[in-house]
Design a protein around this motif. Sequence first.
Motif, PDB file in Angstrom:
ATOM      1  N   HIS A  42     -18.641  -2.484  -2.623  1.00 11.09           N
ATOM      2  CA  HIS A  42     -19.688  -3.452  -2.302  1.00 11.09           C
ATOM      3  C   HIS A  42     -19.199  -4.429  -1.230  1.00 11.09           C
ATOM      4  CE1 HIS A  42     -22.066  -1.894  -5.482  1.00 11.09           C
ATOM      5  NE2 HIS A  42     -21.287  -2.344  -6.454  1.00 11.09           N
ATOM      6  N   LYS A  43     -20.019  -4.636  -0.214  1.00  9.85           N
ATOM      7  CA  LYS A  43     -19.695  -5.585   0.844  1.00  9.85           C
ATOM      8  C   LYS A  43     -20.573  -6.829   0.780  1.00  9.85           C
ATOM      9  CE  LYS A  43     -17.981  -2.057   4.053  1.00  9.85           C
ATOM     10  NZ  LYS A  43     -18.107  -1.467   5.408  1.00  9.85           N
ATOM     11  N   LYS A  44     -21.716  -6.708   0.131  1.00 10.99           N
ATOM     12  CA  LYS A  44     -22.629  -7.837  -0.002  1.00 10.99           C
ATOM     13  C   LYS A  44     -22.853  -8.144  -1.478  1.00 10.99           C
ATOM     14  CE  LYS A  44     -25.225  -6.742   4.219  1.00 10.99           C
ATOM     15  NZ  LYS A  44     -26.575  -6.421   4.775  1.00 10.99           N
ATOM     16  N   ASP A  45     -22.979  -9.426  -1.785  1.00 11.31           N
ATOM     17  CA  ASP A  45     -23.241  -9.829  -3.168  1.00 11.31           C
ATOM     18  C   ASP A  45     -24.571  -9.278  -3.669  1.00 11.31           C
ATOM     19  OD1 ASP A  45     -20.876 -11.184  -3.058  1.00 11.31           O
ATOM     20  OD2 ASP A  45     -21.775 -13.179  -2.800  1.00 11.31           O
ATOM     21  N   ALA A  46     -25.529  -9.130  -2.754  1.00 12.28           N
ATOM     22  CA  ALA A  46     -26.852  -8.639  -3.146  1.00 12.28           C
ATOM     23  C   ALA A  46     -26.822  -7.175  -3.569  1.00 12.28           C
ATOM     24  CB  ALA A  46     -27.834  -8.819  -1.996  1.00 12.28           C
ATOM     25  N   ASP A  47     -25.726  -6.467  -3.255  1.00 10.09           N
ATOM     26  CA  ASP A  47     -25.619  -5.052  -3.619  1.00 10.09           C
ATOM     27  C   ASP A  47     -25.008  -4.844  -5.001  1.00 10.09           C
ATOM     28  OD1 ASP A  47     -26.644  -4.389  -1.122  1.00 10.09           O
ATOM     29  OD2 ASP A  47     -24.648  -4.258  -0.200  1.00 10.09           O
ATOM     30  N   VAL A  48     -24.560  -5.906  -5.619  1.00 14.02           N
ATOM     31  CA  VAL A  48     -23.857  -5.794  -6.904  1.00 14.02           C
ATOM     32  C   VAL A  48     -24.867  -5.777  -8.058  1.00 14.02           C
ATOM     33  CG1 VAL A  48     -22.158  -6.841  -8.440  1.00 14.02           C
ATOM     34  CG2 VAL A  48     -21.849  -6.974  -5.952  1.00 14.02           C
ATOM     35  N   PHE A  49     -24.895  -4.657  -8.751  1.00  9.48           N
ATOM     36  CA  PHE A  49     -25.782  -4.506  -9.908  1.00  9.48           C
ATOM     37  C   PHE A  49     -25.003  -4.465 -11.230  1.00  9.48           C
ATOM     38  CE2 PHE A  49     -28.232  -2.799  -6.389  1.00  9.48           C
ATOM     39  CZ  PHE A  49     -29.470  -3.367  -6.585  1.00  9.48           C
ATOM     40  N   GLU A  50     -23.703  -4.184 -11.147  1.00  6.62           N
ATOM     41  CA  GLU A  50     -22.898  -4.099 -12.356  1.00  6.62           C
ATOM     42  C   GLU A  50     -21.463  -4.528 -12.067  1.00  6.62           C
ATOM     43  OE1 GLU A  50     -23.226  -0.049 -13.560  1.00  6.62           O
ATOM     44  OE2 GLU A  50     -21.803   0.673 -12.055  1.00  6.62           O
ATOM     45  N   LEU A  51     -20.821  -5.099 -13.106  1.00  6.29           N
ATOM     46  CA  LEU A  51     -19.423  -5.510 -13.010  1.00  6.29           C
ATOM     47  C   LEU A  51     -18.713  -5.121 -14.296  1.00  6.29           C
ATOM     48  CD1 LEU A  51     -19.465  -9.084 -11.393  1.00  6.29           C
ATOM     49  CD2 LEU A  51     -18.474  -6.998 -10.420  1.00  6.29           C
ATOM     50  N   PHE A  52     -17.559  -4.490 -14.150  1.00 10.14           N
ATOM     51  CA  PHE A  52     -16.776  -4.075 -15.306  1.00 10.14           C
ATOM     52  C   PHE A  52     -15.519  -4.933 -15.354  1.00 10.14           C
ATOM     53  CE2 PHE A  52     -13.926  -1.426 -17.789  1.00 10.14           C
ATOM     54  CZ  PHE A  52     -14.766  -0.985 -18.801  1.00 10.14           C
ATOM     55  N   LEU A  53     -15.528  -5.929 -16.253  1.00 12.54           N
ATOM     56  CA  LEU A  53     -14.418  -6.884 -16.338  1.00 12.54           C
ATOM     57  C   LEU A  53     -13.816  -6.913 -17.745  1.00 12.54           C
ATOM     58  CD1 LEU A  53     -16.074  -9.849 -14.374  1.00 12.54           C
ATOM     59  CD2 LEU A  53     -14.415  -8.199 -13.505  1.00 12.54           C
ATOM     60  N   SER A  54     -13.887  -5.849 -18.453  1.00 10.00           N
ATOM     61  CA  SER A  54     -13.348  -5.802 -19.809  1.00 10.00           C
ATOM     62  C   SER A  54     -11.843  -5.538 -19.785  1.00 10.00           C
ATOM     63  CB  SER A  54     -14.043  -4.715 -20.622  1.00 10.00           C
ATOM     64  OG  SER A  54     -13.745  -3.437 -20.080  1.00 10.00           O
ATOM     65  N   GLN A  55     -11.188  -5.961 -20.885  1.00  9.95           N
ATOM     66  CA  GLN A  55      -9.751  -5.715 -21.081  1.00  9.95           C
ATOM     67  C   GLN A  55      -8.906  -6.240 -19.913  1.00  9.95           C
ATOM     68  OE1 GLN A  55      -9.964  -1.437 -21.761  1.00  9.95           O
ATOM     69  NE2 GLN A  55      -9.913  -1.761 -23.970  1.00  9.95           N
ATOM     70  N   LYS A  56      -9.227  -7.451 -19.473  1.00  6.38           N
ATOM     71  CA  LYS A  56      -8.486  -8.083 -18.366  1.00  6.38           C
ATOM     72  C   LYS A  56      -7.698  -9.304 -18.851  1.00  6.38           C
ATOM     73  CE  LYS A  56     -10.509  -5.406 -15.234  1.00  6.38           C
ATOM     74  NZ  LYS A  56      -9.769  -4.377 -14.461  1.00  6.38           N
ATOM     75  N   GLU A  57      -7.702  -9.562 -20.164  1.00  6.27           N
ATOM     76  CA  GLU A  57      -7.033 -10.741 -20.722  1.00  6.27           C
ATOM     77  C   GLU A  57      -7.607 -12.045 -20.152  1.00  6.27           C
ATOM     78  OE1 GLU A  57      -4.593 -10.789 -23.118  1.00  6.27           O
ATOM     79  OE2 GLU A  57      -4.921  -8.642 -23.332  1.00  6.27           O
ATOM     80  N   LEU A  58      -8.897 -12.036 -19.838  1.00 12.25           N
ATOM     81  CA  LEU A  58      -9.521 -13.209 -19.228  1.00 12.25           C
ATOM     82  C   LEU A  58      -9.795 -14.298 -20.265  1.00 12.25           C
ATOM     83  CD1 LEU A  58     -12.158 -11.434 -16.930  1.00 12.25           C
ATOM     84  CD2 LEU A  58      -9.855 -12.206 -16.317  1.00 12.25           C
ATOM     85  N   THR A  59      -9.432 -15.527 -19.923  1.00  9.36           N
ATOM     86  CA  THR A  59      -9.775 -16.688 -20.745  1.00  9.36           C
ATOM     87  C   THR A  59     -10.849 -17.531 -20.078  1.00  9.36           C
ATOM     88  OG1 THR A  59      -7.980 -17.957 -19.737  1.00  9.36           O
ATOM     89  CG2 THR A  59      -7.481 -16.786 -21.785  1.00  9.36           C
ATOM     90  N   GLU A  60     -10.987 -17.385 -18.767  1.00  9.56           N
ATOM     91  CA  GLU A  60     -12.016 -18.059 -17.974  1.00  9.56           C
ATOM     92  C   GLU A  60     -12.575 -17.050 -16.973  1.00  9.56           C
ATOM     93  OE1 GLU A  60     -13.070 -21.114 -18.318  1.00  9.56           O
ATOM     94  OE2 GLU A  60     -11.530 -22.029 -19.588  1.00  9.56           O
ATOM     95  N   VAL A  61     -13.804 -17.306 -16.528  1.00  8.97           N
ATOM     96  CA  VAL A  61     -14.422 -16.439 -15.521  1.00  8.97           C
ATOM     97  C   VAL A  61     -15.081 -17.324 -14.472  1.00  8.97           C
ATOM     98  CG1 VAL A  61     -16.151 -14.650 -15.058  1.00  8.97           C
ATOM     99  CG2 VAL A  61     -14.810 -14.582 -17.164  1.00  8.97           C
ATOM    100  N   ILE A  62     -14.931 -16.946 -13.227  1.00 11.26           N
ATOM    101  CA  ILE A  62     -15.565 -17.702 -12.148  1.00 11.26           C
ATOM    102  C   ILE A  62     -17.088 -17.591 -12.261  1.00 11.26           C
ATOM    103  CG2 ILE A  62     -13.621 -17.416 -10.576  1.00 11.26           C
ATOM    104  CD1 ILE A  62     -15.223 -15.179  -9.188  1.00 11.26           C
ATOM    105  N   ASP A  63     -17.779 -18.528 -11.663  1.00 11.17           N
ATOM    106  CA  ASP A  63     -19.243 -18.517 -11.675  1.00 11.17           C
ATOM    107  C   ASP A  63     -19.753 -17.230 -11.011  1.00 11.17           C
ATOM    108  OD1 ASP A  63     -21.894 -19.110 -11.770  1.00 11.17           O
ATOM    109  OD2 ASP A  63     -21.827 -20.764 -10.344  1.00 11.17           O
ATOM    110  N   LEU A  64     -20.609 -16.497 -11.732  1.00 14.85           N
ATOM    111  CA  LEU A  64     -21.113 -15.216 -11.230  1.00 14.85           C
ATOM    112  C   LEU A  64     -22.533 -15.324 -10.683  1.00 14.85           C
ATOM    113  CD1 LEU A  64     -19.816 -12.857 -14.071  1.00 14.85           C
ATOM    114  CD2 LEU A  64     -18.738 -13.343 -11.865  1.00 14.85           C
ATOM    115  N   SER A  65     -23.039 -16.533 -10.521  1.00 19.93           N
ATOM    116  CA  SER A  65     -24.433 -16.701 -10.095  1.00 19.93           C
ATOM    117  C   SER A  65     -24.684 -16.179  -8.675  1.00 19.93           C
ATOM    118  CB  SER A  65     -24.831 -18.180 -10.174  1.00 19.93           C
ATOM    119  OG  SER A  65     -24.005 -18.980  -9.335  1.00 19.93           O
TER     120      SER A  65
END
Length: 288
Positions: A42-65
Amino acid sequence: MTGDLKHLPCAFQHTTSQAKAADAALEISRRAVEDQLKICGHKKDADVFELFLSQKELTEVIDLSRFKKLKYLWLHHNKLHGITFITRNYCLAELYLNNNEIFDIQGLHSLHSLHILLLHHNELTNIEATVKELKGMLNLKTLTLYQNPLCQYNLYRLYTIYHLPGVELLDGNQVTEKERRSMITIFNHKKSHIVQSIAFGGKVDASWNPRSPLKQKPAQRVPSDFAFANNVDKTMFDDPEDAVFVRSMKRSAMTITSLNWDTVPTREEKYREEKDTGPAQMLTVTLR
């Protein structure tokens, strides 16, 4: 005063370390997002329909708006505590938040497009606040909440079904018509009183507090030979109204059907043609 000043550097140092830890956590999530964008090309934010962020040991996530068209988001098996970073992703249809450490879902009510929401294996404790947050999701069909502390509450499943009538699959099990009838009986007494007659003519107040168990005496106080209609029932109630309510729901229904003779013309009426000679009507009465 001198003693207080000695503690100031320690407090400031602690605050600074917390801020650094939060910044580091956000940086980890930013890298995870960027990696996913590169993998998907993906090169443009408007093209993003799905995100796979599981099993990343994340405690915080950046704003995805920024991903206005995001529909599918996998965040399961991380260490998240809240969901404020997705409250403006209004196109989300499927959200996987299971196996985290989430204790608050405030803001989730704005995601009206959600039809799949997995929240099992988290730290949600307040069933009333949780259900209230999900009430506005009219498209929500699949929901999981099991393995949360709130599941310990009395009648948790029926309470959830009553307040979220659009949900068809709860905790992996299909919501049945029997459950829907039961929740009306328990939580909507005005409607239940219209549908069901109350035994002994008594009015029942069975308002429910999810934190308090059903009031009843120990079963051993009933004689062991007590039985009714070949079904042993050893439940004793402190409140007679509880017994009235349970008794009314166990009564058998009897239906009587007979010919409505008011719709049948007499011989004289037939001769004089004073009444319509259409088909006779049947009259059905149901008693409980």
